[in-house]
Design a protein around this motif. Structure first.
Motif, PDB file in Angstrom:
ATOM      1  N   ALA A 195      13.155   8.766   7.117  1.00 26.39           N
ATOM      2  CA  ALA A 195      11.874   8.711   5.717  1.00 26.39           C
ATOM      3  C   ALA A 195      10.633   8.244   4.967  1.00 26.39           C
ATOM      4  N   LEU A 196      10.861   6.479   5.447  1.00 28.01           N
ATOM      5  CA  LEU A 196      10.126   5.529   4.873  1.00 28.01           C
ATOM      6  C   LEU A 196       8.438   6.040   5.346  1.00 28.01           C
ATOM      7  N   LEU A 197       8.228   5.761   6.658  1.00 24.47           N
ATOM      8  CA  LEU A 197       7.377   5.962   7.629  1.00 24.47           C
ATOM      9  C   LEU A 197       6.689   7.434   6.931  1.00 24.47           C
ATOM     10  N   THR A 198       7.289   8.141   6.940  1.00 28.17           N
ATOM     11  CA  THR A 198       5.695   9.714   6.538  1.00 28.17           C
ATOM     12  C   THR A 198       5.561   9.589   5.576  1.00 28.17           C
ATOM     13  N   PRO A 199       6.417   9.453   4.297  1.00 25.11           N
ATOM     14  CA  PRO A 199       4.946  10.054   3.553  1.00 25.11           C
ATOM     15  C   PRO A 199       3.711   8.539   3.450  1.00 25.11           C
ATOM     16  N   VAL A 200       4.276   6.774   4.180  1.00 26.77           N
ATOM     17  CA  VAL A 200       3.446   5.860   4.140  1.00 26.77           C
ATOM     18  C   VAL A 200       2.249   5.709   5.114  1.00 26.77           C
TER      19      VAL A 200
ATOM     20  N   ALA B 121       3.990   0.433  12.792  1.00 26.53           N
ATOM     21  CA  ALA B 121       3.364   0.852  11.812  1.00 26.53           C
ATOM     22  C   ALA B 121       2.076  -0.290  10.881  1.00 26.53           C
ATOM     23  N   ALA B 122       2.585  -0.912  10.489  1.00 29.47           N
ATOM     24  CA  ALA B 122       1.977  -1.627   9.872  1.00 29.47           C
ATOM     25  C   ALA B 122       0.618  -2.537  10.774  1.00 29.47           C
ATOM     26  N   LEU B 123       0.776  -2.745  12.005  1.00 29.10           N
ATOM     27  CA  LEU B 123      -0.254  -3.129  13.292  1.00 29.10           C
ATOM     28  C   LEU B 123      -1.133  -1.592  13.176  1.00 29.10           C
ATOM     29  N   PHE B 124      -0.725  -0.458  14.009  1.00 24.69           N
ATOM     30  CA  PHE B 124      -1.776   0.702  13.821  1.00 24.69           C
ATOM     31  C   PHE B 124      -1.882   1.381  12.779  1.00 24.69           C
ATOM     32  N   LEU B 125      -1.465   0.804  11.354  1.00 23.79           N
ATOM     33  CA  LEU B 125      -2.080   1.638   9.961  1.00 23.79           C
ATOM     34  C   LEU B 125      -3.150   0.904   9.844  1.00 23.79           C
ATOM     35  N   ILE B 126      -3.389  -0.958   9.821  1.00 22.66           N
ATOM     36  CA  ILE B 126      -4.352  -1.527   9.495  1.00 22.66           C
ATOM     37  C   ILE B 126      -5.374  -1.609  10.536  1.00 22.66           C
ATOM     38  N   ALA B 127      -5.519  -1.340  12.305  1.00 24.16           N
ATOM     39  CA  ALA B 127      -6.291  -1.173  13.013  1.00 24.16           C
ATOM     40  C   ALA B 127      -7.434  -0.186  12.997  1.00 24.16           C
TER      41      ALA B 127
ATOM     42  N   LEU C  19      -3.921   0.048   0.400  1.00 26.30           N
ATOM     43  CA  LEU C  19      -3.482  -0.677   0.043  1.00 26.30           C
ATOM     44  C   LEU C  19      -1.685  -0.343   0.191  1.00 26.30           C
ATOM     45  N   ALA C  20      -2.183   0.669  -1.076  1.00 28.75           N
ATOM     46  CA  ALA C  20      -0.219   0.795  -1.004  1.00 28.75           C
ATOM     47  C   ALA C  20       0.610   1.286  -0.019  1.00 28.75           C
ATOM     48  N   ALA C  21      -0.458   2.021   0.850  1.00 31.49           N
ATOM     49  CA  ALA C  21       0.413   2.716   1.959  1.00 31.49           C
ATOM     50  C   ALA C  21       0.777   0.823   2.683  1.00 31.49           C
ATOM     51  N   VAL C  22       0.193  -0.102   2.826  1.00 37.34           N
ATOM     52  CA  VAL C  22       0.607  -1.028   3.725  1.00 37.34           C
ATOM     53  C   VAL C  22       1.765  -2.232   2.865  1.00 37.34           C
ATOM     54  N   VAL C  23       1.435  -1.957   1.714  1.00 38.86           N
ATOM     55  CA  VAL C  23       2.500  -2.522   0.918  1.00 38.86           C
ATOM     56  C   VAL C  23       4.171  -2.653   0.979  1.00 38.86           C
ATOM     57  N   PRO C  24       4.652  -1.620   1.301  1.00 40.27           N
ATOM     58  CA  PRO C  24       5.573  -1.077   0.705  1.00 40.27           C
ATOM     59  C   PRO C  24       6.416  -1.933   2.819  1.00 40.27           C
TER      60      PRO C  24
ATOM     61  N   VAL D 199       4.951  -4.277   4.562  1.00 40.36           N
ATOM     62  CA  VAL D 199       5.282  -5.379   4.560  1.00 40.36           C
ATOM     63  C   VAL D 199       6.659  -6.532   3.647  1.00 40.36           C
ATOM     64  N   LEU D 200       7.358  -5.947   2.661  1.00 41.47           N
ATOM     65  CA  LEU D 200       8.369  -5.987   1.460  1.00 41.47           C
ATOM     66  C   LEU D 200       9.278  -5.977   2.056  1.00 41.47           C
ATOM     67  N   VAL D 201       8.952  -4.188   2.604  1.00 41.12           N
ATOM     68  CA  VAL D 201      10.089  -4.367   3.888  1.00 41.12           C
ATOM     69  C   VAL D 201      11.168  -5.278   4.848  1.00 41.12           C
ATOM     70  N   ILE D 202       9.474  -5.501   5.664  1.00 44.61           N
ATOM     71  CA  ILE D 202       9.691  -6.720   6.386  1.00 44.61           C
ATOM     72  C   ILE D 202      10.022  -8.422   6.171  1.00 44.61           C
ATOM     73  N   ILE D 203       9.606  -8.423   5.217  1.00 44.18           N
ATOM     74  CA  ILE D 203       9.993  -9.620   4.197  1.00 44.18           C
ATOM     75  C   ILE D 203      11.312  -9.772   3.467  1.00 44.18           C
TER      76      ILE D 203
END
Length: 513
Positions: free
Chosen positions: A92-97, A349-355, A459-464, A466-470
């Motif tokens: 549910a989190l990754l789909t809107p991201v 997800a963060a790696l693929f999206l930023i790449a 940035l809005a797609a990646v920030v969530p 980053v925050l959850v991982i931290i």
């Protein structure tokens, strides 16, 4: 609201959204994107509301059960335990991201923009159903149905070799699905025999069957091979690098971060619980394959020249750690493996999206075509560094906690596989730091001189993530407390207990006090 059909409603929302998008007139691309984001965001909100009501004490909750095909004992049955609810929340989190990050990825595809996002919503609905199904036949139908949207997402919107990658993925998955179907037919025959003609595909009923050890081994093999292809494990992994390379970044996230988790989820939910004796019998072979996956994926990641293929091979290595934790048959190992499913999903997800952002700007996925990006796009460089550090399981981040638990849990019972697999930590640091160094540092190459930094939407797609991982890296206890009871239930079903510590723990004497 205990009787509210949470899982049905949450799964139906993205499916409804896909129908709405399909009915939109041509040329309404922006509206299609907004609606897709809106439906997935509402599903996320409802999933969070449902999760807030989950009792950490464990057991299947939010249960729904209705007769579907009574003659064959098939039910529409849903429910989640601590493992299932974690994966439902991840989906549910990754789909809107992904939808937000993929805003412009469908441009130039052979199909319309609205179809691209409708397929993403269909995939979300099916994945939510897979992680919630407590009827084996329903699980199988949803498991196979996920192939349809991901096939078209790769084959219609991917790179130059998209058709090859899509067909290769489909063939591998269909072969695995066929083997699982044969095992399900075998389970049905046993259920008919032992219940006097009143079969049931409910997981709770199938776990009560008395299956002889030889039959268990064959049925286990049917399920395990299907899940090993999906996971993916060596040597059944070869479809993944091609699919990840040719798919859009958003599709790669849905494939690796969500759908591939069905494989490791299925090992816990069905292989261990339905065939406990066969699972223990197969453990040495599975551990060997897992260790090979860990090392093979890491070594090949080091030599990759393509960003997307590097991330794909790193995932093969990480899935090896997850499978190692599952078949270590310890509570710590399985808890770490389940937690790693979530954290790997977020990190990858963060790696693929930023790449993907990098490739869209440079027009190339070759690592050698970058250099000096940190000087012209510092925010992009910083987020990529964070994603790389998460990928190598830096202490303080969520991936470290889960990897440490999986490996330490394995060590308590199987020391040699755990020690060998631990070398992947060094290899991960090598390939992650090397790719960062080669793309981001050094002199600015002419091709990246005009590269712009991350836009607010990107940035809005990646920030969530980053925050959850931290947050999960610093405070993992709430999630682990949810997972642990489900793991304990699985171990009880398999009939294993945690090994005793090699050195007895005794209370201090009065004099020592």
């Amino acid at each position: 609201m205990n009787n509210f059909p949470w899982l049905t409603v949450i799964g139906a929302l993205p499916a409804l959204g896909a129908v709405v998008l399909a009915l939109l007139p041509k040329g309404r691309d922006l509206l299609a994107k907004q609606l897709a984001l809106g439906f997935s965001a509402v599903a996320l909100v409802l999933a969070l509301v449902m999760a807030a009501q989950y009792d950490p004490a464990g057991g299947f909750q939010f249960v729904e059960q209705h007769n579907w095909i009574p003659a064959f004992g098939v039910h529409y049955a849903l429910g989640v335990d601590g493992i299932g609810i974690i994966l439902v929340l991840m989906t549910a989190l990754l789909t809107p991201v992904v939808i937000l990050a993929s805003w412009n990825d469908a441009e130039g595809g052979r199909r319309s923009v609205k179809t691209y996002f409708a397929l993403m919503l269909v995939l979300e609905a099916l994945a939510l159903g897979v992680f919630s199904a407590t009827d084996v036949f329903l699980f199988y139908l949803l498991f196979e149905a996920t192939l349809i949207p991901i096939y078209f997402l790769i084959g219609s919107y991917g790179g130059p070799r998209r058709s090859y990658a899509a067909v290769k993925f489909l063939i591998y998955s269909l072969v695995g699905g066929l083997l699982m179907l044969a095992a399900i037919v075998g389970l049905y025959a046993i259920s008919v025999t032992q219940t006097n003609g009143n079969p049931s595909f409910l997981l709770s009923a199938l776990t009560q069957l008395s299956i002889d050890p030889a039959t268990q081994k064959w049925l286990f093999a049917g399920f395990f091979v299907a899940f090993a292809i999906k996971a993916p494990m060596w040597p059944l992994h070869t479809w993944l690098p091609d699919a990840a390379r040719e798919a859009t970044p958003g599709t790669s996230v849905l494939l690796v971060s969500i759908l591939d988790k069905i494989g490791t989820f299925g090992m816990i939910r069905f292989c261990l619980q339905l065939f406990p004796e066969a699972s223990k019998w197969a453990t040495p072979v599975v551990l060997a394959l897992a260790v090979i996956s860990v090392l093979y994926g890491a070594i090949l990641a080091i030599g990759q020249k393509d960003l997307m293929r590097l991330i794909a091979y790193s995932s093969v290595s990480h899935f090896g750690v997850i499978v190692l934790g599952i078949f270590a048959m310890t509570s710590v190992g399985q808890t770490g493996a389940t937690f790693y499913m979530l954290n790997h999903g977020l990190s990858t997800a963060a790696l693929f999206l930023i790449a993907g952002y990098m490739i869209a700007r440079r027009g190339s996925a070759r690592i050698a075509d970058f250099g000096g990006v940190d000087k012209v796009a510092p925010v992009l460089s910083g987020t990529f560094l964070f994603a790389c550090l998460s990928g190598l399981a830096l202490p303080g981040l969520a991936t470290f906690v889960s990897e440490f638990l999986a490996l330490s849990g394995t060590f308590t019972r199987y020391r040699v596989p755990a020690i060998i697999a631990t070398t992947a930590i060094i290899l991960a640091a090598l390939y992650m730091l090397l790719v960062y160094q080669r793309t981001m540092t050094g002199p600015v190459t002419p091709a990246v001189e005009k590269m712009h930094d991350l836009r607010p939407r990107e940035l809005a797609a990646v920030v969530p993530l980053v925050l959850v991982i931290i947050v999960l890296g610093l405070f993992p206890k709430p999630v682990i407390n949810v997972i642990a009871p489900a793991v304990d239930s699985t171990m009880t079903r398999v009939g294993v207990t945690d090994p005793k510590p090699p050195v007895p723990v005794t209370a201090p004497s009065e004099g020592a006090k």
